[in-house]
Scaffold this active site. Structure first.
Site, short mmCIF file in Angstrom:
data_model
loop_
_atom_site.label_atom_id
_atom_site.label_comp_id
_atom_site.label_asym_id
_atom_site.label_seq_id
_atom_site.Cartn_x
_atom_site.Cartn_y
_atom_site.Cartn_z
N GLN A 1 1.47 3.42 2.23
CA GLN A 1 2.12 3.85 3.48
C GLN A 1 2.25 2.38 3.95
OE1 GLN A 1 2.93 6.14 5.39
NE2 GLN A 1 2.21 7.91 3.55
N SER A 2 3.00 1.48 3.15
CA SER A 2 3.54 0.37 3.60
C SER A 2 4.70 0.52 4.50
CB SER A 2 3.74 -0.39 2.06
OG SER A 2 4.58 -1.71 2.57
N ASN A 3 4.68 -0.20 5.61
CA ASN A 3 5.73 -0.05 6.56
C ASN A 3 6.69 -1.30 5.86
OD1 ASN A 3 4.63 1.29 8.77
ND2 ASN A 3 3.23 -0.31 8.87
N ALA B 1 0.77 -1.12 -0.11
CA ALA B 1 0.10 0.07 -0.04
C ALA B 1 0.84 1.31 -0.08
CB ALA B 1 -0.80 0.02 1.23
N CYS C 1 7.39 -1.90 2.86
CA CYS C 1 8.25 -1.22 1.46
C CYS C 1 9.31 -0.07 2.32
CB CYS C 1 7.18 -0.47 0.82
SG CYS C 1 6.31 -1.82 -0.35
#
Ligand SMILES: *Cc1c(COP(=O)(O)O)cnc(C)c1O
Length: 327
Positions: A74-76, A72, A78
């Site tokens: 706001q992927s942590n 997403a 990534c």
């Protein structure tokens, strides 16, 4: 297993465990411990660092020069992948759900994890409605055609190699338990792409453990051809094969509570707000709005509903994610 799979050290382990005494008094239920993977060290911490140690170890072992992953906006996962790639001299490509923010737009969307992805030097590809890396294969093909040697890390880093990080985390926990005044009877955590869950279940099988493992489901699974439970069970099966242990009744080992998915993935409701506020004001510890806020909200509700005995000790595994508070 560490002989077969190379681990590239990225984080600071063991992460600390402490008791939430003030919150425990407020709630009047079981003792509550917290394991701080939000302090795992790399790039503001989080649980993905554990998986990335094995995934990037594998990528380097295979001579890859490029990492592709997705998630997403706001992927942590990534954000931690971008930082890990910087440390390992690997080119990082992230496929993120959503559309490119308009640089002249009124709303500045380069914040939180997305801002950090850019600071860590990741190349970002926007994939519209797809937020689970569905378009990674096409990107991998075009990078190969241009002479790169990419290594694909799936959504959330959740494949059997990534899950090895949480098999190892179980060994770490088991070494900490003898030093604790109170021994955990239950472990509660946010479960979303399944690697954390699978690793903990397999690790308990491999190294032993006198606690039950309860995942709080985060995602309503709106894409779901396969249920989340089926996905976790498959990952447990594959991960146990990888470490050479066999679990006879996998479905009995996978405990999932799907009662707190609220408005769906990333939709912050009263449950999450109250949980974030309560832990911050009693203990000075931050939760994130998507995962740990929801899982901790679920834990508070379970305590209020009398799921645990007063003599129990519940360990909440803080999986990180706090940069999303700033998004
Ligand atoms: C990814 C993530 C989780 C879920 O872990 P999975 O292994 O994907 O199930 C929980 N909390 C945070 C903060 C995360 O970023």
């Amino acid at each position: 297993m560490t002989e077969i799979y190379r681990r590239r050290t990225l984080g600071f382990f063991p992460t600390p465990i402490s008791e939430l005494t003030r919150l425990g008094k407020v709630l009047g239920g079981p003792s509550i411990l917290i394991k701080r993977d939000d302090l795992s060290g790399l790039a503001l911490g989080g649980n993905k660092v554990r998986k990335l140690e094995f995934l990037l170890g594998d990528a380097l072992l295979h001579g890859c020069d490029t990492i592709i992953s997705g998630g997403a906006e706001q992927s942590n996962h990534c954000r931690q992948t971008a930082a890990a790639c910087a440390v390992c001299d690997l080119e990082c490509h992230l496929v993120l759900g959503g559309s490119e923010p308009d640089p002249d737009g009124a709303e500045l969307r380069f914040k939180g994890n997305l801002l950090l992805d850019r600071i860590f030097g990741a190349r970002i590809h926007w994939s519209g409605e797809f937020r689970k890396g569905e378009t990674i294969p096409q990107l991998a093909q075009s990078l190969r055609a241009s002479g790169r040697n990419p290594y694909v890390i799936p959504y959330g880093g959740s494949n059997p190699i990534g899950a090895l990080g949480f098999v190892e985390a179980t060994r770490e926990l088991n070494e900490q338990i003898p030093l604790l005044e109170k021994k955990p009877s239950h472990i509660v955590f946010a479960s979303s792409s399944g690697g954390t869950h699978a690793g903990l279940v397999v690790g308990k099988h491999r190294f032993g453990g006198d606690y039950s493992i309860i995942g709080v489901e985060i995602d309503k699974g709106e894409s779901g051809s396969k249920s989340f439970r089926a996905h976790v069970e498959q990952l447990v099966n594959q991960t146990s094969e990888l470490v050479g242990t066999s679990i006879s009744d996998i479905s009995a080992e996978v405990i999932l509570n799907n009662g707190y998915t609220g408005g769906g993935y990333g939709v912050v409701g009263e449950l999450e707000r109250q949980a974030i506020h309560l832990l911050a004001t009693t203990e000075g510890i931050l939760l994130d709005p998507v995962y740990t806020g929801r899982a901790f909200g679920g834990l508070i509700d379970m305590i209020k509903c009398g799921v645990f005995k007063r003599t129990d000790t519940v360990l909440f595994w803080h999986t990180g994610g706090t940069p999303a508070l700033f998004a």
